[in-house]
Write an enzyme that holds these catalytic residues in place. Structure first.
Site, PDB file in Angstrom:
ATOM      1  N   GLY A  71      64.453  68.168  61.637  1.00  0.00           N
ATOM      2  CA  GLY A  71      64.451  66.800  61.131  1.00  0.00           C
ATOM      3  C   GLY A  71      63.196  66.046  61.544  1.00  0.00           C
ATOM      4  CB  SER A  72      61.288  65.942  64.715  1.00  0.00           C
ATOM      5  OG  SER A  72      62.358  65.548  65.530  1.00  0.00           O
ATOM      6  CG  ASN A 151      69.811  58.339  66.032  1.00  0.00           C
ATOM      7  OD1 ASN A 151      69.227  57.542  65.294  1.00  0.00           O
ATOM      8  ND2 ASN A 151      69.389  58.613  67.239  1.00  0.00           N
ATOM      9  CD  GLN A 179      73.080  61.392  63.448  1.00  0.00           C
ATOM     10  OE1 GLN A 179      74.296  61.549  63.303  1.00  0.00           O
ATOM     11  NE2 GLN A 179      72.396  62.006  64.390  1.00  0.00           N
ATOM     12  CB  SER A 199      67.929  67.983  60.946  1.00  0.00           C
ATOM     13  OG  SER A 199      67.920  68.943  61.978  1.00  0.00           O
ATOM     14  CB  THR A 237      56.282  83.348  57.949  1.00  0.00           C
ATOM     15  OG1 THR A 237      54.954  83.847  57.844  1.00  0.00           O
ATOM     16  CG2 THR A 237      57.247  84.335  57.329  1.00  0.00           C
ATOM     17  CB  CYS A 325      65.500  61.919  71.899  1.00  0.00           C
ATOM     18  SG  CYS A 325      66.136  62.564  70.361  1.00  0.00           S
TER      19      CYS A 325
END
Ligand SMILES: *Cc1c(COP(=O)(O)O)cnc(C)c1O
Length: 381
Positions: A71-72, A151, A179, A199, A237, A325
């Site tokens: 997600g980041s 979040n 979220q 994510s 990849t 986080c």
């Protein structure tokens, strides 16, 4: 000891059916998706299938989905990618004070490169004020980035209206829906969304895989140099096994959406009403209605949330004191500060986020122990 997990906003476990779907791609189907031989084409085919499932879940076309590592990364690519590609049009970006750090720090990084950013306030219920949004728009505004759902406090923003405003002024609209995906229904076309981040590990797929939706025709620049993967927009990849897992997870969740949604809502409303009945001096943070079904965020005044978490952990309960986080010193959460909580109350706040495998019995156990522990911890001061 039985683990009772109430931290689904931090991450979810991976569903059995998702693991099953992925296993061949860790084993015999190991071909590089860019290779021409059939072993490679098998990976490419599996990836395309997953791309389709993800596109279908949000009302997009499969060529509008770009796979990323999380997600980041999707937030970085969405925000910086648009900023870099539209520099000639202007250098002003609008976001909110309650965004995830992936968006906030992308904006901070852009400020160092000469972009200007307006960080919108939110109201005490956690909602962005649309009037403030409109008055912040300038001739040189190129991007609005507002998260679909928060979040920490779970508030769901008026995404469709924000998108409408953005398009009225010819501005691109990115939303961090990390979220929201799996918890509410999203249709990027109906909701006027140009770019959307997601994510896998927030909806029962593994950690380390994400996606960015970019509407056809929207200009954005890659932020990582390398090969031509993902229409030359995201070098590296592809992580085929996990991409397959993310596709399966999104398919499963929207297949059973109404049932899942009701399950989370029932648990959450039971939790809210029992806590309100049984524990004095509490404050529910975030709008009561416009919030994710599985999110609760409550301040227990006079209780040190770090100590509370520690005591809960001793009896097998996983919950969260601030965004996953933030670690170390209890820096008050930027989200709770933005909705007007003082430092003490912010540091007395517990986020409990429900998921598919939680039962009412789990929630009763949580409530009983919160009642006991908040009483004990309050007595200590
Ligand atoms: C978890 C989260 C992210 C980051 O996603 P990762 O896959 O962990 O990098 C971004 N935004 C929101 C709202 C989140 O909850």
């Amino acid at each position: 000891m039985k683990i009772r997990y109430f931290d689904h906003a931090a991450t979810t476990y991976v569903k059995e059916d998702v693991i099953k779907e992925m296993i061949p791609y860790f084993g015999e189907c190991y071909g590089n998706a860019s290779a021409m031989y059939s072993l490679g084409r098998k990976s490419k085919y599996a990836m395309d299938k997953s791309r389709n499932k993800i596109a279908n879940a949000i009302g997009a076309s499969s060529h509008e989905i770009y796979f990323t590592s999380c997600g980041s990364e999707s937030d970085n690519l969405g925000v910086k990618g648009v900023a870099y590609a539209n520099k000639d049009k202007g250098n002003h970006i609008i976001t909110s004070k309650i965004e995830h750090h992936a968006v906030l720090n992308s904006c901070k990084s852009l400020e160092k490169q000469g972009f200007e950013v307006t960080y919108l306030n939110v109201q005490p219920n956690g909602m962005v004020d649309l009037n403030e949004l409109v008055t912040s728009i300038r001739d040189d505004t190129i991007l609005i980035s507002i998260m679909t759902a928060n979040n920490e406090i779970g508030t769901i923003q008026p995404i469709e209206e924000i998108g409408k405003i953005a398009h009225h002024y010819n501005i691109l609209f990115h939303t961090d829906a990390v979220q929201a995906i799996g918890n509410i229904k999203i249709n990027v076309k109906e909701m006027n969304i140009d770019l959307l981040s997601m994510s896998g590990h927030k909806f029962y797929a593994p950690k380390g895989v994400g996606a960015l939706y970019v509407k056809e025709g929207v200009k954005f620049e890659k932020i990582q140099d390398g090969g031509h993967q993902e229409h030359n927009k995201r070098a590296g990849t592809e992580n085929v096994a996990q991409i397959v897992g993310m596709g399966k997870a999104i398919e499963l969740i929207y297949q059973d959406f109404e049932k899942y949604n009701k399950h989370l809502l029932d648990l959450r409303e039971f939790y809210f009403s029992e806590i309100e009945k049984q524990i004095p001096n509490i404050k529910i943070n975030g709008d009561r209605e416009k919030r994710l079904p599985g999110n609760s965020n409550i301040s227990f005044s006079g209780v040190d949330a770090q100590e509370l978490l520690f005591k809960l952990d001793e009896i097998g309960i996983c919950a969260s004191a601030v965004s996953a986080c933030s670690t170390g010193d209890p820096v008050p959460s930027h989200v709770l500060t933005a909705i007007g909580l003082d430092q003490n109350l912010a540091n007395s706040t517990l986020r409990v986020t429900f998921g598919e495998s939680n039962t009412k019995e789990d929630v009763e156990f949580l409530i009983d122990n919160l009642k006991r522990l908040t009483y004990e911890l309050r007595k200590n001061i």
